[in-house]
Design a protein around this motif. Sequence first.
Motif, mmCIF file in Angstrom:
data_model
loop_
_atom_site.group_PDB
_atom_site.id
_atom_site.type_symbol
_atom_site.label_atom_id
_atom_site.label_comp_id
_atom_site.label_asym_id
_atom_site.label_seq_id
_atom_site.Cartn_x
_atom_site.Cartn_y
_atom_site.Cartn_z
ATOM 1 N N LEU A 119 0.805 -1.225 0.000
ATOM 2 C CA LEU A 119 0.000 0.000 0.000
ATOM 3 C C LEU A 119 0.833 1.268 0.000
ATOM 4 C CD1 LEU A 119 -2.925 -0.971 2.394
ATOM 5 C CD2 LEU A 119 -3.021 -0.607 -0.062
ATOM 6 N N GLY A 120 2.035 1.197 0.567
ATOM 7 C CA GLY A 120 2.842 2.415 0.526
ATOM 8 C C GLY A 120 3.784 2.537 1.700
ATOM 9 N N SER A 121 4.597 3.606 1.652
ATOM 10 C CA SER A 121 5.643 3.758 2.659
ATOM 11 C C SER A 121 5.084 4.147 4.014
ATOM 12 C CB SER A 121 6.652 4.810 2.196
ATOM 13 O OG SER A 121 5.989 6.050 2.018
ATOM 14 N N ASP A 122 3.811 4.560 4.089
ATOM 15 C CA ASP A 122 3.273 4.919 5.394
ATOM 16 C C ASP A 122 2.566 3.746 6.069
ATOM 17 O OD1 ASP A 122 0.463 6.908 4.059
ATOM 18 O OD2 ASP A 122 1.048 4.815 3.786
ATOM 19 N N PHE A 123 2.682 2.554 5.470
ATOM 20 C CA PHE A 123 2.040 1.375 6.036
ATOM 21 C C PHE A 123 2.986 0.684 6.999
ATOM 22 C CE2 PHE A 123 -0.875 -2.126 6.097
ATOM 23 C CZ PHE A 123 -0.082 -3.235 6.330
ATOM 24 N N ILE A 124 2.485 0.282 8.170
ATOM 25 C CA ILE A 124 3.298 -0.512 9.084
ATOM 26 C C ILE A 124 2.406 -1.511 9.785
ATOM 27 C CG2 ILE A 124 3.104 1.105 11.028
ATOM 28 C CD1 ILE A 124 6.106 0.356 11.614
ATOM 29 N N ALA A 125 2.817 -2.781 9.778
ATOM 30 C CA ALA A 125 1.961 -3.827 10.322
ATOM 31 C C ALA A 125 2.515 -4.345 11.643
ATOM 32 C CB ALA A 125 1.810 -4.958 9.318
ATOM 33 N N SER A 126 2.716 -3.464 12.571
ATOM 34 C CA SER A 126 3.167 -3.859 13.898
ATOM 35 C C SER A 126 2.305 -3.110 14.900
ATOM 36 C CB SER A 126 4.637 -3.470 14.076
ATOM 37 O OG SER A 126 5.053 -3.693 15.408
ATOM 38 N N ARG A 127 1.742 -3.818 15.849
ATOM 39 C CA ARG A 127 0.839 -3.169 16.788
ATOM 40 C C ARG A 127 1.575 -2.139 17.645
ATOM 41 N NH1 ARG A 127 -1.121 -8.201 20.251
ATOM 42 N NH2 ARG A 127 -0.603 -9.291 18.312
ATOM 43 N N GLY A 128 0.832 -1.114 18.111
ATOM 44 C CA GLY A 128 1.448 -0.079 18.939
ATOM 45 C C GLY A 128 1.021 1.306 18.500
ATOM 46 N N GLY A 129 0.355 1.399 17.347
ATOM 47 C CA GLY A 129 -0.177 2.678 16.889
ATOM 48 C C GLY A 129 -1.675 2.693 17.100
ATOM 49 N N ASN A 130 -2.175 3.734 17.720
ATOM 50 C CA ASN A 130 -3.604 3.821 18.004
ATOM 51 C C ASN A 130 -4.131 5.218 17.738
ATOM 52 O OD1 ASN A 130 -4.617 1.184 19.209
ATOM 53 N ND2 ASN A 130 -2.765 1.526 20.399
ATOM 54 N N PRO A 131 -5.308 5.311 17.096
ATOM 55 C CA PRO A 131 -5.902 6.624 16.871
ATOM 56 C C PRO A 131 -6.279 7.292 18.192
ATOM 57 C CG PRO A 131 -6.944 4.960 15.484
ATOM 58 C CD PRO A 131 -6.090 4.243 16.473
ATOM 59 N N ILE A 132 -6.247 8.617 18.194
ATOM 60 C CA ILE A 132 -6.739 9.407 19.333
ATOM 61 C C ILE A 132 -8.040 10.031 18.869
ATOM 62 C CG2 ILE A 132 -6.307 11.379 20.839
ATOM 63 C CD1 ILE A 132 -3.277 10.825 20.403
ATOM 64 N N VAL A 133 -9.149 9.600 19.489
ATOM 65 C CA VAL A 133 -10.473 10.042 19.056
ATOM 66 C C VAL A 133 -11.131 10.825 20.182
ATOM 67 C CG1 VAL A 133 -12.734 9.289 18.245
ATOM 68 C CG2 VAL A 133 -10.689 8.054 17.541
ATOM 69 N N VAL A 134 -11.577 12.031 19.867
ATOM 70 C CA VAL A 134 -12.264 12.873 20.852
ATOM 71 C C VAL A 134 -13.555 13.390 20.224
ATOM 72 C CG1 VAL A 134 -12.150 15.044 22.142
ATOM 73 C CG2 VAL A 134 -10.154 13.559 22.044
ATOM 74 N N GLY A 135 -14.681 13.166 20.916
ATOM 75 C CA GLY A 135 -15.956 13.617 20.387
ATOM 76 C C GLY A 135 -16.270 12.986 19.037
ATOM 77 N N GLY A 136 -15.886 11.735 18.859
ATOM 78 C CA GLY A 136 -16.180 11.042 17.610
ATOM 79 C C GLY A 136 -15.296 11.452 16.443
ATOM 80 N N LYS A 137 -14.294 12.282 16.706
ATOM 81 C CA LYS A 137 -13.400 12.727 15.628
ATOM 82 C C LYS A 137 -11.957 12.321 15.917
ATOM 83 C CE LYS A 137 -16.297 16.496 14.142
ATOM 84 N NZ LYS A 137 -16.529 17.913 14.026
ATOM 85 N N LEU A 138 -11.276 11.937 14.847
ATOM 86 C CA LEU A 138 -9.880 11.521 14.989
ATOM 87 C C LEU A 138 -9.012 12.772 14.938
ATOM 88 C CD1 LEU A 138 -8.323 8.397 13.388
ATOM 89 C CD2 LEU A 138 -7.009 10.487 13.559
ATOM 90 N N ILE A 139 -8.392 13.097 16.063
ATOM 91 C CA ILE A 139 -7.582 14.324 16.136
ATOM 92 C C ILE A 139 -6.091 14.030 16.076
ATOM 93 C CG2 ILE A 139 -9.378 15.529 17.438
ATOM 94 C CD1 ILE A 139 -7.599 15.187 19.951
ATOM 95 N N GLY A 140 -5.756 12.748 16.025
ATOM 96 C CA GLY A 140 -4.349 12.390 15.965
ATOM 97 C C GLY A 140 -4.171 10.918 16.264
ATOM 98 N N ALA A 141 -2.929 10.550 16.588
ATOM 99 C CA ALA A 141 -2.642 9.159 16.934
ATOM 100 C C ALA A 141 -1.382 9.091 17.772
ATOM 101 C CB ALA A 141 -2.479 8.314 15.673
ATOM 102 N N ILE A 142 -1.265 7.984 18.517
ATOM 103 C CA ILE A 142 -0.073 7.752 19.333
ATOM 104 C C ILE A 142 0.609 6.482 18.851
ATOM 105 C CG2 ILE A 142 -1.547 6.664 21.083
ATOM 106 C CD1 ILE A 142 0.655 7.296 23.150
ATOM 107 N N GLY A 143 1.932 6.509 18.796
ATOM 108 C CA GLY A 143 2.701 5.328 18.425
ATOM 109 C C GLY A 143 3.750 5.060 19.469
#
Lengths: 179, 154
Positions: free
Chosen positions: A134-158
């Motif tokens: 899919l591309g260079s921004d794809f990574i298949a290792s757990r540890g990245g999670n979206p940060i969702v506030v009020g039903g909206k994705l405002i970022g992510a933590i890795g």
Amino acid sequence: MRRLMLTAGALCAALVLSTGAFAQVPADPNNPNETVPDAQPNTPYGEPINLETAKKVAAAASAESAKRNWAGMCIAVVGPSGDLVYFEKPDLCQYASVTISQAKARAAARYRRPTLVFERLIGKGAFFNYLPTLGSDFIASRGGNPIVVGGKLIGAIGVSGGTGSQDDTISQAGAAALK
Amino acid sequence: MFATAVHAQQPAAAPPPPPPAYGPPVTTEQAKKAVAAAITEAKKSGYLFTFAVVDPSGDLVYFEKMDGAPTASNDIGIGKAWTAATFKRPSKAFFDGMETGHSFFGQLHPRIVASAGGIPLMVDGKIVGAIGVSGGANGLMDNGAAQAGVDALK
């Protein structure tokens, strides 16, 4: 005469190609990717996470690391586009995790799902072998999670530095700080 | 018979003293301290910046982005820090070299950012990493904030 031959040749080539003589690959009935779901759930992106909130998320992750005595966890927080907002490398974190933690955060934001999903899908077998293409921004290792506030994705933590399962534990603790 | 011309040679200008040795990689705590000082200085301008600290290998140790800072400042700030740490000199040296007609300065390595704002961090007379700042009106504004970060570790 030559012109007639060329025209006839071109016409023949067009006919051969249009009949699908270059065979289509038939669908495999065991391939889960063949089903077409009815819905397309799309978590909307929100206003990018601000630095203060990003630090709060990172602090929650760090606190969890300290609690468990896992001293080498790199933490990256990104905005919706995957661009870095906050990053820290504890003294004991391995060098590889500097880039991996950022990549996990970036993937979780850009694909709007935990990187755990990709890890598990690839583990299921050959039908998901396409994912790393899919591309260079794809990574298949757990540890990245979206940060969702009020039903909206405002970022992510890795998070990276331990086993994938340890990374994801810390990562989820960070994301949970805003719930 | 050929007379060999004796050319009066100008003595070569003495080279500058060699840069300091690398020290142990900057700690997270030192990095946070430097960035905090840089932020205090940067806020005086009213511009929005990114702040990066790398260790002697050029790897990122710490990063903060002020809300609304230019998107490009992420890569540029990290790039300035990388340049300063791996070349053991302020990124401004590359800017100065290019401004005086020495374009090769910008071509030594694809990651070089030839703009002021990246400065090595010193502890006990050794280079422990570098701080990079980006987002100001020009490199000199970024450089002022970076210098405040450097001074915080003295």
